[in-house]
Design a protein around this motif. Structure first.
Motif, PDB file in Angstrom:
ATOM      1  N   ILE A  91     -14.484 -23.915  -9.781  1.00  0.00           N
ATOM      2  CA  ILE A  91     -14.166 -23.683  -9.317  1.00  0.00           C
ATOM      3  C   ILE A  91     -13.582 -22.847  -8.464  1.00  0.00           C
ATOM      4  CG2 ILE A  91     -11.348 -24.913  -8.120  1.00  0.00           C
ATOM      5  CD1 ILE A  91     -11.583 -26.459 -11.313  1.00  0.00           C
ATOM      6  N   GLU A  92     -13.644 -22.895  -7.762  1.00  0.00           N
ATOM      7  CA  GLU A  92     -13.634 -21.637  -6.850  1.00  0.00           C
ATOM      8  C   GLU A  92     -13.238 -21.626  -5.289  1.00  0.00           C
ATOM      9  OE1 GLU A  92     -14.266 -17.484  -6.400  1.00  0.00           O
ATOM     10  OE2 GLU A  92     -15.713 -18.777  -6.751  1.00  0.00           O
ATOM     11  N   PRO A  93     -11.697 -21.040  -5.902  1.00  0.00           N
ATOM     12  CA  PRO A  93     -10.777 -20.914  -5.029  1.00  0.00           C
ATOM     13  C   PRO A  93     -11.301 -20.714  -3.236  1.00  0.00           C
ATOM     14  CG  PRO A  93      -9.856 -19.403  -6.475  1.00  0.00           C
ATOM     15  CD  PRO A  93     -11.128 -20.074  -6.291  1.00  0.00           C
ATOM     16  N   ALA A  94     -10.581 -20.892  -2.589  1.00  0.00           N
ATOM     17  CA  ALA A  94     -11.220 -21.298  -0.871  1.00  0.00           C
ATOM     18  C   ALA A  94     -10.271 -19.618  -0.497  1.00  0.00           C
ATOM     19  CB  ALA A  94     -10.459 -22.616  -0.468  1.00  0.00           C
ATOM     20  N   ILE A  95      -8.903 -19.274  -0.870  1.00  0.00           N
ATOM     21  CA  ILE A  95      -7.929 -18.406  -0.795  1.00  0.00           C
ATOM     22  C   ILE A  95      -7.938 -17.364  -2.157  1.00  0.00           C
ATOM     23  CG2 ILE A  95      -5.764 -17.339   0.038  1.00  0.00           C
ATOM     24  CD1 ILE A  95      -5.558 -20.577   2.718  1.00  0.00           C
ATOM     25  N   GLN A  96      -7.949 -16.260  -2.073  1.00  0.00           N
ATOM     26  CA  GLN A  96      -7.380 -15.361  -3.353  1.00  0.00           C
ATOM     27  C   GLN A  96      -6.303 -14.194  -2.504  1.00  0.00           C
ATOM     28  OE1 GLN A  96     -11.187 -14.997  -5.353  1.00  0.00           O
ATOM     29  NE2 GLN A  96      -9.894 -14.070  -6.533  1.00  0.00           N
ATOM     30  N   ILE A  97      -4.810 -14.304  -3.293  1.00  0.00           N
ATOM     31  CA  ILE A  97      -3.771 -13.087  -2.466  1.00  0.00           C
ATOM     32  C   ILE A  97      -3.569 -12.843  -4.253  1.00  0.00           C
ATOM     33  CG2 ILE A  97      -1.679 -13.245  -2.107  1.00  0.00           C
ATOM     34  CD1 ILE A  97      -2.187 -15.668  -0.265  1.00  0.00           C
ATOM     35  N   ILE A  98      -4.303 -10.973  -4.012  1.00  0.00           N
ATOM     36  CA  ILE A  98      -3.266 -10.558  -4.695  1.00  0.00           C
ATOM     37  C   ILE A  98      -2.388  -9.505  -4.359  1.00  0.00           C
ATOM     38  CG2 ILE A  98      -4.302  -8.348  -6.597  1.00  0.00           C
ATOM     39  CD1 ILE A  98      -6.927  -9.888  -6.137  1.00  0.00           C
ATOM     40  N   VAL A  99      -1.094  -9.787  -5.210  1.00  0.00           N
ATOM     41  CA  VAL A  99      -0.311  -9.187  -4.586  1.00  0.00           C
ATOM     42  C   VAL A  99      -0.074  -7.462  -5.324  1.00  0.00           C
ATOM     43  CG1 VAL A  99       2.573  -9.101  -5.327  1.00  0.00           C
ATOM     44  CG2 VAL A  99       0.703 -10.648  -5.287  1.00  0.00           C
ATOM     45  N   THR A 100      -0.598  -6.772  -5.181  1.00  0.00           N
ATOM     46  CA  THR A 100      -0.236  -5.103  -5.924  1.00  0.00           C
ATOM     47  C   THR A 100      -1.914  -5.088  -4.520  1.00  0.00           C
ATOM     48  OG1 THR A 100      -2.599  -5.297  -6.823  1.00  0.00           O
ATOM     49  CG2 THR A 100      -0.613  -4.883  -7.855  1.00  0.00           C
ATOM     50  N   GLU A 101      -2.199  -5.936  -3.837  1.00  0.00           N
ATOM     51  CA  GLU A 101      -2.591  -5.194  -2.529  1.00  0.00           C
ATOM     52  C   GLU A 101      -2.272  -5.729  -1.120  1.00  0.00           C
ATOM     53  OE1 GLU A 101      -6.629  -7.432  -2.476  1.00  0.00           O
ATOM     54  OE2 GLU A 101      -7.895  -6.988  -4.499  1.00  0.00           O
ATOM     55  N   LEU A 102      -0.832  -5.749  -1.439  1.00  0.00           N
ATOM     56  CA  LEU A 102      -0.103  -5.863  -0.434  1.00  0.00           C
ATOM     57  C   LEU A 102       0.880  -4.749  -0.416  1.00  0.00           C
ATOM     58  CD1 LEU A 102       0.224 -10.154  -0.508  1.00  0.00           C
ATOM     59  CD2 LEU A 102      -0.564  -9.065   1.137  1.00  0.00           C
ATOM     60  N   GLY A 103       0.344  -3.869  -1.386  1.00  0.00           N
ATOM     61  CA  GLY A 103       1.434  -2.355  -1.293  1.00  0.00           C
ATOM     62  C   GLY A 103       2.228  -2.955  -2.215  1.00  0.00           C
ATOM     63  N   ILE A 104       2.591  -3.478  -3.018  1.00  0.00           N
ATOM     64  CA  ILE A 104       3.494  -3.688  -3.931  1.00  0.00           C
ATOM     65  C   ILE A 104       3.423  -3.459  -5.632  1.00  0.00           C
ATOM     66  CG2 ILE A 104       5.325  -5.489  -5.035  1.00  0.00           C
ATOM     67  CD1 ILE A 104       4.837  -7.787  -2.573  1.00  0.00           C
ATOM     68  N   CYS A 105       3.664  -2.129  -5.985  1.00  0.00           N
ATOM     69  CA  CYS A 105       2.964  -1.278  -7.218  1.00  0.00           C
ATOM     70  C   CYS A 105       4.164  -2.664  -8.404  1.00  0.00           C
ATOM     71  CB  CYS A 105       4.018   0.166  -7.090  1.00  0.00           C
ATOM     72  SG  CYS A 105       4.600   0.534  -8.730  1.00  0.00           S
ATOM     73  N   LEU A 106       2.988  -2.469  -9.067  1.00  0.00           N
ATOM     74  CA  LEU A 106       2.989  -2.677 -10.603  1.00  0.00           C
ATOM     75  C   LEU A 106       3.980  -2.464 -11.868  1.00  0.00           C
ATOM     76  CD1 LEU A 106       0.114  -5.014 -12.925  1.00  0.00           C
ATOM     77  CD2 LEU A 106       1.890  -3.145 -13.622  1.00  0.00           C
ATOM     78  N   LEU A 107       4.839  -2.851 -11.757  1.00  0.00           N
ATOM     79  CA  LEU A 107       5.753  -2.497 -12.909  1.00  0.00           C
ATOM     80  C   LEU A 107       5.990  -3.452 -13.931  1.00  0.00           C
ATOM     81  CD1 LEU A 107       8.772  -1.680 -10.037  1.00  0.00           C
ATOM     82  CD2 LEU A 107       6.970   0.357 -11.644  1.00  0.00           C
ATOM     83  N   TYR A 108       6.205  -2.525 -15.680  1.00  0.00           N
ATOM     84  CA  TYR A 108       5.467  -4.115 -16.537  1.00  0.00           C
ATOM     85  C   TYR A 108       6.834  -3.873 -17.038  1.00  0.00           C
ATOM     86  CZ  TYR A 108       0.696  -3.270 -17.621  1.00  0.00           C
ATOM     87  OH  TYR A 108      -1.031  -3.192 -17.155  1.00  0.00           O
ATOM     88  N   THR A 109       7.775  -3.501 -16.859  1.00  0.00           N
ATOM     89  CA  THR A 109       9.041  -3.826 -17.146  1.00  0.00           C
ATOM     90  C   THR A 109      10.183  -4.082 -16.036  1.00  0.00           C
ATOM     91  OG1 THR A 109      10.087  -1.878 -17.997  1.00  0.00           O
ATOM     92  CG2 THR A 109       8.200  -3.126 -19.663  1.00  0.00           C
ATOM     93  N   SER A 110      10.359  -4.990 -16.784  1.00  0.00           N
ATOM     94  CA  SER A 110      12.687  -4.844 -15.498  1.00  0.00           C
ATOM     95  C   SER A 110      13.147  -3.686 -15.208  1.00  0.00           C
ATOM     96  CB  SER A 110      12.942  -6.338 -15.707  1.00  0.00           C
ATOM     97  OG  SER A 110      13.885  -6.127 -16.644  1.00  0.00           O
ATOM     98  N   ASP A 111      13.292  -2.896 -16.252  1.00  0.00           N
ATOM     99  CA  ASP A 111      13.854  -2.684 -16.602  1.00  0.00           C
ATOM    100  C   ASP A 111      13.242  -0.573 -15.951  1.00  0.00           C
ATOM    101  OD1 ASP A 111      14.056  -0.702 -19.373  1.00  0.00           O
ATOM    102  OD2 ASP A 111      11.995  -1.661 -18.087  1.00  0.00           O
ATOM    103  N   ALA A 112      11.714  -0.487 -15.559  1.00  0.00           N
ATOM    104  CA  ALA A 112      11.126   0.344 -15.171  1.00  0.00           C
ATOM    105  C   ALA A 112      11.120   0.254 -13.231  1.00  0.00           C
ATOM    106  CB  ALA A 112       9.602   0.199 -15.225  1.00  0.00           C
ATOM    107  N   ALA A 113      11.943  -0.879 -13.309  1.00  0.00           N
ATOM    108  CA  ALA A 113      11.675  -0.889 -11.725  1.00  0.00           C
ATOM    109  C   ALA A 113      13.471   0.337 -11.434  1.00  0.00           C
ATOM    110  CB  ALA A 113      12.861  -2.430 -11.504  1.00  0.00           C
ATOM    111  N   ASP A 114      14.198   0.294 -12.059  1.00  0.00           N
ATOM    112  CA  ASP A 114      14.879   1.162 -12.196  1.00  0.00           C
ATOM    113  C   ASP A 114      15.144   2.754 -11.930  1.00  0.00           C
ATOM    114  OD1 ASP A 114      16.899  -1.406 -12.004  1.00  0.00           O
ATOM    115  OD2 ASP A 114      17.369  -1.343 -14.596  1.00  0.00           O
ATOM    116  N   ASP A 115      13.689   2.945 -12.741  1.00  0.00           N
ATOM    117  CA  ASP A 115      13.081   4.670 -12.885  1.00  0.00           C
ATOM    118  C   ASP A 115      12.603   4.595 -11.784  1.00  0.00           C
ATOM    119  OD1 ASP A 115      14.793   4.331 -14.894  1.00  0.00           O
ATOM    120  OD2 ASP A 115      13.327   3.707 -16.705  1.00  0.00           O
TER     121      ASP A 115
END
Length: 140
Positions: A91-115
């Motif tokens: 099943i090929e998605p007609a539209i693919q969106i990747i959040v990190t390609e929108l300039g949002i940094c990946l953080l593994y933990t919720s408390d990482a955002a505080d740091d």
């Protein structure tokens, strides 16, 4: 005649010929991807589709995914679990969106955002290890 109240009770997976699946991973961008899919469903842009059911090869869900007029995948990161799950079933998605390609940094933990620490999927993982106390976790 269908009342407006009955219309609101309708299952979101049947509200449109456009379907959306999303990553709902444990990191921040996975949660952002999931929230975007929820919002698309609430706005009646697309029916929110269960990615886990497709991945589990639930026959009715796979059939419905294949019959969708348009499939949108929203992934949090370049690993693209949502898109790859669909592609695994051809099943090929007609539209693919990747959040990190929108300039949002990946953080593994919720408390990482505080740091304000980011993770670069290019192999450099920049995150502080924190000591976790397990004393408040109940044994079953």
């Amino acid at each position: 005649m269908v009342s407006p109240m009955d219309e609101k009770k309708k299952c979101s997976c049947s509200s449109s010929d456009v379907r959306v699946v999303a990553c709902s991973g444990a990191c921040n961008v996975g949660q952002i991807a999931n929230q975007a899919a929820v919002d698309l469903s609430k706005e009646d842009v697309a029916g929110f589709f269960c990615l886990a059911a497709v991945a589990a090869h639930i026959e009715a869900m796979v059939k419905s995914a294949r019959e969708a007029g348009m499939m949108i995948s929203i992934d949090g990161c370049p690993v693209q679990c949502a898109a790859k799950t669909l592609q695994h079933l051809e099943i090929e998605p007609a539209i693919q969106i990747i959040v990190t390609e929108l300039g949002i940094c990946l953080l593994y933990t919720s408390d990482a955002a505080d740091d304000l620490l980011c993770v670069d999927l290019g192999g450099r993982r920049i995150i502080k290890k924190k000591t976790i106390s397990y004393t408040n976790i109940r044994k079953r």
